[in-house]
Design a protein around this motif. Structure first.
Motif, short mmCIF file in Angstrom:
data_model
loop_
_atom_site.label_atom_id
_atom_site.label_comp_id
_atom_site.label_asym_id
_atom_site.label_seq_id
_atom_site.Cartn_x
_atom_site.Cartn_y
_atom_site.Cartn_z
N ASP A 1 0.84 -1.21 0.00
CA ASP A 1 0.00 0.00 0.00
C ASP A 1 0.87 1.25 0.00
O ASP A 1 1.32 1.73 1.05
CB ASP A 1 -0.92 -0.03 1.23
N VAL A 2 1.09 1.79 -1.20
CA VAL A 2 2.01 2.92 -1.37
C VAL A 2 1.50 4.20 -0.72
O VAL A 2 2.24 5.17 -0.59
CB VAL A 2 2.31 3.12 -2.86
N SER A 3 0.25 4.20 -0.27
CA SER A 3 -0.25 5.40 0.43
C SER A 3 0.52 5.65 1.72
O SER A 3 0.47 6.75 2.28
CB SER A 3 -1.74 5.27 0.73
N TYR A 4 1.24 4.64 2.20
CA TYR A 4 2.05 4.81 3.41
C TYR A 4 3.41 5.44 3.12
O TYR A 4 4.17 5.72 4.04
CB TYR A 4 2.28 3.45 4.08
N SER A 5 3.73 5.65 1.86
CA SER A 5 5.00 6.26 1.52
C SER A 5 5.12 7.65 2.15
O SER A 5 4.19 8.45 2.06
CB SER A 5 5.16 6.38 0.00
N PRO A 6 6.24 7.97 2.78
CA PRO A 6 6.41 9.30 3.37
C PRO A 6 6.32 10.42 2.34
O PRO A 6 6.06 11.57 2.71
CB PRO A 6 7.83 9.23 3.97
N THR B 1 3.88 -3.30 5.50
CA THR B 1 3.33 -2.42 4.46
C THR B 1 3.34 -0.95 4.85
O THR B 1 3.38 -0.08 3.98
CB THR B 1 1.90 -2.87 4.06
N ALA B 2 3.32 -0.64 6.15
CA ALA B 2 3.37 0.76 6.59
C ALA B 2 4.78 1.23 6.91
O ALA B 2 4.97 2.38 7.32
CB ALA B 2 2.47 0.95 7.82
N ASP B 3 5.78 0.37 6.69
CA ASP B 3 7.17 0.73 6.99
C ASP B 3 7.71 1.65 5.90
O ASP B 3 7.70 1.29 4.71
CB ASP B 3 8.00 -0.56 7.06
N PRO B 4 8.19 2.82 6.25
CA PRO B 4 8.65 3.77 5.23
C PRO B 4 9.84 3.28 4.41
O PRO B 4 10.08 3.79 3.31
CB PRO B 4 9.02 5.02 6.04
N THR B 5 10.59 2.28 4.93
CA THR B 5 11.75 1.81 4.17
C THR B 5 11.36 1.01 2.93
O THR B 5 12.22 0.69 2.11
CB THR B 5 12.65 0.93 5.06
N LEU B 6 10.08 0.70 2.77
CA LEU B 6 9.64 -0.05 1.60
C LEU B 6 9.38 0.83 0.39
O LEU B 6 9.13 0.31 -0.71
CB LEU B 6 8.35 -0.83 1.91
N TYR B 7 9.45 2.15 0.55
CA TYR B 7 9.00 3.04 -0.52
C TYR B 7 10.08 3.99 -0.99
O TYR B 7 10.96 4.39 -0.23
CB TYR B 7 7.76 3.81 -0.04
N SER B 8 9.98 4.37 -2.27
CA SER B 8 10.96 5.27 -2.88
C SER B 8 10.59 6.72 -2.57
O SER B 8 9.48 7.02 -2.12
CB SER B 8 11.00 5.06 -4.39
N ILE B 9 11.50 7.62 -2.88
CA ILE B 9 11.28 9.04 -2.57
C ILE B 9 10.30 9.69 -3.53
O ILE B 9 9.88 10.82 -3.30
CB ILE B 9 12.61 9.82 -2.58
N ASP B 10 9.90 8.98 -4.61
CA ASP B 10 8.95 9.59 -5.54
C ASP B 10 7.50 9.38 -5.12
O ASP B 10 6.58 9.93 -5.74
CB ASP B 10 9.17 9.08 -6.97
N GLY B 11 7.25 8.59 -4.08
CA GLY B 11 5.89 8.39 -3.59
C GLY B 11 5.04 7.50 -4.46
O GLY B 11 3.83 7.39 -4.23
N ARG B 12 5.64 6.79 -5.43
CA ARG B 12 4.87 5.94 -6.33
C ARG B 12 5.41 4.52 -6.42
O ARG B 12 4.68 3.62 -6.86
CB ARG B 12 4.84 6.53 -7.74
N HIS B 13 6.64 4.32 -6.04
CA HIS B 13 7.28 3.03 -6.24
C HIS B 13 7.90 2.50 -4.95
O HIS B 13 7.83 3.15 -3.91
CB HIS B 13 8.33 3.15 -7.34
N GLY B 14 8.52 1.33 -5.08
CA GLY B 14 9.09 0.69 -3.92
C GLY B 14 10.60 0.86 -3.85
O GLY B 14 11.23 1.54 -4.67
N SER B 15 11.18 0.23 -2.85
CA SER B 15 12.62 0.26 -2.62
C SER B 15 13.21 -1.11 -2.92
O SER B 15 12.49 -2.08 -3.18
CB SER B 15 12.90 0.62 -1.16
N GLY B 16 14.53 -1.19 -2.86
CA GLY B 16 15.18 -2.48 -3.01
C GLY B 16 14.71 -3.47 -1.96
O GLY B 16 14.60 -4.67 -2.23
N ARG B 17 14.40 -2.97 -0.77
CA ARG B 17 13.90 -3.86 0.28
C ARG B 17 12.52 -4.42 -0.09
O ARG B 17 12.26 -5.61 0.11
CB ARG B 17 13.82 -3.12 1.61
N SER B 18 11.64 -3.59 -0.61
CA SER B 18 10.31 -4.09 -0.97
C SER B 18 10.39 -5.12 -2.08
O SER B 18 9.66 -6.12 -2.09
CB SER B 18 9.38 -2.94 -1.38
N ASP B 19 11.31 -4.93 -3.04
CA ASP B 19 11.45 -5.90 -4.11
C ASP B 19 12.02 -7.22 -3.59
O ASP B 19 11.64 -8.30 -4.06
CB ASP B 19 12.36 -5.34 -5.21
N ALA B 20 12.92 -7.14 -2.62
CA ALA B 20 13.46 -8.37 -2.03
C ALA B 20 12.37 -9.15 -1.30
O ALA B 20 12.28 -10.37 -1.40
CB ALA B 20 14.60 -8.02 -1.06
#
Length: 228
Positions: A144-149, A190-209
């Motif tokens: 749920d990308v709505s949790y992205s900071p 899903t609410a952990d900010p480390t899962l999301y990229s700085i663009d607010g639309r995509h994930g991080s390397g951690r989320s892909d792992a």
């Protein structure tokens, strides 16, 4: 906020040797990916985690378990569900896959005028066509990308409602059509900010792992069910 874990220590990621055990004996030889930027690969690098994108990681693990995998990733950034079907379904079928990953609808759900029925129809058309071509199909309820900071506070409630509706509708579709469904929306992180990229639309390397681990575990469950 950066993750204090690494992929080797993250309890939600694959352990050493786990992938080989999960995929042992799989018979897939031709893997195709259809979708938007999530399919194409747009995760933001995370220190301590692989930079390889989610779909590419799945292909790598499938090939490691059974060398010789043919892999085609048709994903393209920015596409809505009808555009994915219109531009990718025909070449996907021409590839002759026996395993397909279909992930789209997020760009539709980012819009306030998101029409869940239309996205369902597009997903159904792709899934059914691929299944009729004898491919196993993987579907996904994304984090749920709505949790992205990076998402403005004023936009969070509406985006969260739409993203969760997309996830819920895709899960029902998966149950009805019999896909291999990977549900990430209610993952403990899903609410952990480390899962999301700085663009607010995509994930991080951690989320892909983490998504890779969950996908391989679901594929294992499918293999076990098929063998029983």
């Amino acid at each position: 906020m950066a993750s204090t874990s690494t992929e080797a220590t993250d309890p939600y990621c694959l352990r050493e040797g786990e992938s080989a055990a999960l995929l042992r004996g799989h018979g897939w030889q031709r893997f195709v990916v259809l979708g938007d930027s999530v399919a194409e690969g747009s995760c933001e690098p995370t220190p301590g985690y692989s930079d390889q994108q989610w779909a590419d990681r799945i292909a790598t693990e499938l090939d490691a378990a059974r060398p010789g995998l043919a892999y085609l990733n048709l994903g393209r950034s920015g596409l809505r569900a009808h555009e994915v079907r219109g531009t990718q379904l025909a070449p996907a079928l021409a590839f002759g896959p026996d395993l397909a990953l279909v992930v789209c609808g997020g760009n539709d759900a980012f819009r306030s005028r998101y029409d869940a029925d239309i996205v369902d129809a597009e997903l159904t058309a792709m899934i059914v066509a691929l299944q009729q071509a004898d491919a196993d199909v993987i579907t996904v309820g994304m984090f749920d990308v709505s949790y992205s900071p990076a998402v403005p506070d004023a936009l969070r409630p509406g985006l969260r409602e739409r993203m969760r509706l997309l996830s819920a509708r895709t899960a029902k579709l998966a149950e009805r059509l019999g896909t291999v469904h990977v549900h990430l929306t209610d993952h403990p992180l899903t609410a952990d900010p480390t899962l999301y990229s700085i663009d607010g639309r995509h994930g991080s390397g951690r989320s892909d792992a983490i998504a890779t681990a969950e996908t391989l575990r679901r594929l294992h469950s499918h293999l076990a069910g098929s063998a029983s």
